[in-house]
Design an enzyme around this catalytic site. Structure first.
Site, short mmCIF file in Angstrom:
data_model
loop_
_atom_site.label_atom_id
_atom_site.label_comp_id
_atom_site.label_asym_id
_atom_site.label_seq_id
_atom_site.Cartn_x
_atom_site.Cartn_y
_atom_site.Cartn_z
N THR A 162 7.83 13.51 -11.68
CA THR A 162 6.76 12.55 -11.65
C THR A 162 7.23 11.17 -11.27
O THR A 162 8.30 10.75 -11.72
CB THR A 162 6.25 12.45 -13.11
OG1 THR A 162 5.97 13.75 -13.54
CG2 THR A 162 5.09 11.52 -13.27
N ARG A 173 -2.19 25.13 -15.38
CA ARG A 173 -1.34 24.33 -16.26
C ARG A 173 -1.48 22.83 -15.92
O ARG A 173 -1.44 22.43 -14.77
CB ARG A 173 0.11 24.76 -16.09
CG ARG A 173 1.11 24.00 -16.98
CD ARG A 173 1.77 22.84 -16.26
NE ARG A 173 2.87 22.25 -17.03
CZ ARG A 173 3.47 21.12 -16.73
NH1 ARG A 173 3.10 20.42 -15.67
NH2 ARG A 173 4.45 20.65 -17.47
N VAL A 174 -1.66 22.03 -16.95
CA VAL A 174 -1.70 20.58 -16.78
C VAL A 174 -0.55 19.99 -17.59
O VAL A 174 -0.35 20.37 -18.74
CB VAL A 174 -3.05 20.00 -17.26
CG1 VAL A 174 -3.02 18.49 -17.30
CG2 VAL A 174 -4.19 20.49 -16.36
N GLY A 175 0.18 19.10 -16.98
CA GLY A 175 1.31 18.47 -17.67
C GLY A 175 0.90 17.19 -18.37
O GLY A 175 -0.28 16.92 -18.62
N ASP A 176 1.90 16.37 -18.68
CA ASP A 176 1.63 15.11 -19.38
C ASP A 176 1.08 14.02 -18.47
O ASP A 176 0.39 13.11 -18.93
CB ASP A 176 2.94 14.60 -20.02
CG ASP A 176 4.04 14.39 -18.98
OD1 ASP A 176 4.16 15.24 -18.06
OD2 ASP A 176 4.79 13.40 -19.08
N GLY A 182 9.67 14.28 -16.77
CA GLY A 182 10.37 15.40 -17.39
C GLY A 182 9.39 16.48 -17.82
O GLY A 182 8.26 16.55 -17.34
N GLY A 190 6.63 18.08 -19.29
CA GLY A 190 5.41 17.49 -19.81
C GLY A 190 4.97 18.02 -21.16
O GLY A 190 4.41 17.28 -21.96
N1 GLY Z 1 6.06 15.44 -16.18
C1 GLY Z 1 5.31 16.20 -15.27
C2 GLY Z 1 4.87 17.50 -15.74
O1 GLY Z 1 5.41 18.05 -16.69
O2 GLY Z 1 3.96 18.03 -15.16
#
Ligand code: GLY
Length: 342
Positions: free
Chosen positions: A202, A230-233, A254, A256
């Protein structure tokens, strides 16, 4: 003076007092959300340097921090050689490039998109969600529909290089995050790695403009070969990004999932509110992740980056290798964050 005249005069004075009070209240709020008047932009990773340079053009001309960070984020989003953000990003396990992004200012205005397909600049869609809708977050089909309705064009974001890497990964279909893989990829070590898995990450940008307004932006193609949906942070306000003009801003890079469960960026900002400087606040947030499961933490990377409203910045990561880029009126540099494990 007639009773009626006296009444009118009193009412007028009262109304003016109310108006004045409103104005002064607005001024107080504005003042609270403003930091230093020296513009600054910082961002995750060494590839943030080019993004900072683009953002700086707007900041140095007296432009708005949100416009500056949006333009900065466009640089990696449009770069086909950056396989962790935007166009050319690694796809999910079904071969679809799905993008996550969010944007926020110091007055807690924010917008976000998740699992958005076919749009090269998710950060600009997130900005429009913030500016044009009563919502904070749009996902998937709805986010795409909103983007198209606002003039964005559908594009194929899967480049031949990323498609090739995905097909290579399919041979084993093993999902195993590799620490700092994004940085190695950028430095040209990618060919030394097996067909995959390549992983994060990211770009998170934080800045202050010449009026003292703070902002943040975060954009990514997320974890390579992630499960569909899937959705990350990165698009989650408080996880991948948080900005509060009374205190400062933070972003993360990193794995998420670890950042979501600790509300990472919000945690960093709240620690700064308690008096920790940006690096110490990032360190404490990293420790929360490590302390939950130290053995697991040995195998994953998370880095936090923070900026306080006075323009001080700092970062901290679980492992070595997390870099960040800084640009202000005095310096332009890439630094390596300190880490929990050396
Ligand atoms: N930090 C990005 C993700 O885990 O999608």
């Amino acid at each position: 003076m007639s009773q009626r005249r006296k009444f009118l005069q009193t009412s007028l004075a009262g109304a003016l007092a109310v108006l004045w009070q409103r104005k002064s209240l607005a001024a107080v709020v504005k003042e609270k959300q403003q930091g230093t008047k020296d513009p600054v932009v910082i961002s995750t990773w060494d590839f943030g340097k080019a993004a900072n340079a683009e953002a700086w053009k707007i900041l140095v001309a007296g432009g708005d921090v949100i416009d500056a960070l949006e333009k900065g984020a466009h640089v990696p989003e449009a770069d086909p050689n950056n396989q962790t953000v935007g166009y050319g990003g690694f796809p999910d396990r079904d071969g679809k490039v799905t993008l996550d992004a969010c944007i926020m200012d110091g007055a807690l205005n924010c917008g976000s998109v998740a699992a958005l397909e076919h749009i090269m600049h998710p950060i600009s869609v997130a900005k429009l969600v913030m500016q044009k809708t009563p919502h904070v977050m749009l996902v998937g089909e709805g986010a795409l529909q909103f983007a198209l309705a606002n003039g964005f064009k559908k594009q194929n974001l899967l480049t031949p290089a990323s498609e090739k890497a995905w097909k290579e990964w399919l041979k084993t279909s093993k999902y195993e995050p590799v620490i700092n893989i994004e940085n190695k990829a950028w430095q040209g070590d990618k060919k030394k790695l097996p067909g995959g898995p390549y992983n994060h990450d990211t770009i998170g940008l934080l800045g202050i403009d010449s009026t003292g307004k703070m902002g943040g932006a975060c954009t990514t193609s997320g974890a390579a070969w992630k499960m569909r949906g899937r959705v990350g942070d990165s698009p989650i306000i408080g996880a991948g990004l948080y900005v509060d003009g009374e205190v400062g801003a933070a972003t993360s890079s990193g794995l998420g999932e670890e950042v979501i469960r600790t509300c990472g960026s919000h945690t960093v900002v709240e620690l700064m509110r308690q008096g920790f400087d940006p690096e110490a606040a990032c360190r404490k947030a990293v420790e929360r992740i490590v302390n939950r499961d130290p053995e697991r933490a040995k195998k994953l990377q998370v880095g936090f980056l923070a900026l306080d409203k006075a323009g001080n910045y700092g970062a901290f990561a679980i492992h070595k290798g997390f870099t960040y880029s800084v640009k202000n009126g005095r310096e332009e540099k890439v630094l390596e964050a300190k880490s929990y494990f050396s």
